[in-house]
Design an enzyme around this catalytic site. Structure first.
Site, PDB file in Angstrom:
ATOM      1  CG  ASN A 107      -5.505  -0.990   2.558  1.00 19.28           C
ATOM      2  OD1 ASN A 107      -5.487   0.184   2.130  1.00 19.28           O
ATOM      3  ND2 ASN A 107      -6.803  -1.698   1.930  1.00 19.28           N
ATOM      4  CG  ASN A 108       2.298  -4.287   3.931  1.00 15.33           C
ATOM      5  OD1 ASN A 108       3.333  -3.229   4.030  1.00 15.33           O
ATOM      6  ND2 ASN A 108       2.799  -5.464   4.112  1.00 15.33           N
ATOM      7  CD  GLU A 120      -9.791 -17.810  -6.061  1.00 11.45           C
ATOM      8  OE1 GLU A 120      -9.191 -19.005  -5.918  1.00 11.45           O
ATOM      9  OE2 GLU A 120     -10.930 -17.509  -6.635  1.00 11.45           O
ATOM     10  CG  ASP A 136       1.996 -11.722  -6.678  1.00 10.16           C
ATOM     11  OD1 ASP A 136       1.575 -11.568  -5.342  1.00 10.16           O
ATOM     12  OD2 ASP A 136       2.550 -13.033  -6.976  1.00 10.16           O
ATOM     13  N   GLY A 140       7.924 -11.102   7.284  1.00 14.57           N
ATOM     14  CA  GLY A 140       7.817 -12.275   6.304  1.00 14.57           C
ATOM     15  C   GLY A 140       9.253 -13.009   6.607  1.00 14.57           C
ATOM     16  CG  ASP A 189      12.919  -9.560   5.157  1.00 16.34           C
ATOM     17  OD1 ASP A 189      13.217  -9.607   4.137  1.00 16.34           O
ATOM     18  OD2 ASP A 189      12.308  -8.314   5.487  1.00 16.34           O
ATOM     19  CG  HIS A 234      12.139  -8.906  -3.520  1.00 14.46           C
ATOM     20  ND1 HIS A 234      12.625  -8.367  -2.015  1.00 14.46           N
ATOM     21  CD2 HIS A 234      10.819  -9.133  -3.019  1.00 14.46           C
ATOM     22  CE1 HIS A 234      11.772  -8.681  -1.266  1.00 14.46           C
ATOM     23  NE2 HIS A 234      10.608  -8.845  -1.802  1.00 14.46           N
ATOM     24  NE  ARG A 235       8.087  -4.380  -1.181  1.00  9.84           N
ATOM     25  CZ  ARG A 235       8.118  -5.860  -0.813  1.00  9.84           C
ATOM     26  NH1 ARG A 235       7.384  -6.585  -1.651  1.00  9.84           N
ATOM     27  NH2 ARG A 235       8.691  -6.178   0.213  1.00  9.84           N
TER      28      ARG A 235
END
Ligand code: IMP
Length: 197
Positions: free
Chosen positions: A10-11, A42, A71, A155, A157, A182-183
């Site tokens: 949901n980001n 989890e 991830d 984060g 960055d 990376h993404r």
């Protein structure tokens, strides 16, 4: 647009990235919120692949459509890859304050001259609950900065310098970052797979 794909986040930043990449090749990107489901399994995998699969599988069971889950983590070479899988949890130790978390990484590194660092991302595509998961991965290499620089990104960055771009990532626009991150790299690989499928 006839193909649907659900992303396990949901980001809003990630949603935007996925949407911008997948819409042009005919995918309608849906989020858990769009489908009124919530999935927070989890993340107890031993590596990025396992965690991305855990997230993809949990969502797939709820939405019965193809899903993608990613991830990622930030790895400092001089700290043997720490925080890596624990990137988010490490920041949580500082109340989610990445300024403090970045300084704490520097403190852990101490006099170690090896400031090489990288982000890693693994995207899992799960077309059906019982399908074989497919993985698409990317790295973004650079160095850990001794102090916070810039306010872009999120984060870690602002503690990351890219030699490739000759730029602190806290000063980079999303557009520049997405091309080499990376993404972005993992997403490009996923895109090629989906486009030729
Ligand atoms: P996630 O698995 O993509 O949610 O990433 C886990 C954690 O890694 C995030 O909470 C951040 O701490 C860190 N991280 C992942 N990607 C990035 C990035 O592009 N920039 C900064 N930090 C990131």
């Amino acid at each position: 647009m006839n193909k649907e794909i659900v992303i396990a986040t949901n980001n809003r930043g990630k949603q935007k990235e996925y949407l911008e990449m997948l819409n042009p090749i005919g995918y309608m990107v849906l989020t858990p919120r769009d489908l009124c489901v919530e999935s927070n399994p989890e993340e107890n995998g031993k590596n990025y692949r396992e965690n991305s699969y855990i997230k993809a599988l949990a969502l797939s069971k709820l939405v019965h459509r193809p899903v993608i889950a990613d991830d990622s983590g930030f790895e400092v070479e001089g700290l043997d890859g720490f925080p890596g899988l624990y990137s988010s949890r490490f920041a949580d130790e500082y109340g989610g304050d990445y300024h403090k978390a970045g300084l704490a990484l520097n403190e852990k590194l101490g006099d170690n001259p090896n400031r090489n660092a990288k982000f890693h991302c693994c995207i899992c595509l799960l077309e059906k609950e019982d399908a074989k998961p497919l993985y698409f991965e990317g790295d973004f290499k650079g160095t850990l900065l001794p102090s916070w620089s810039g306010d872009h990104g999120f984060g870690y960055d602002p503690f990351f310098h890219s030699e490739e771009l000759n730029l602190d990532m806290g000063l980079a626009s999303d557009e520049i970052k997405n091309k080499v991150s990376h993404r972005g790299k993992a997403l490009q690989k996923l895109l090629v797979y989906l486009a030729i499928k």
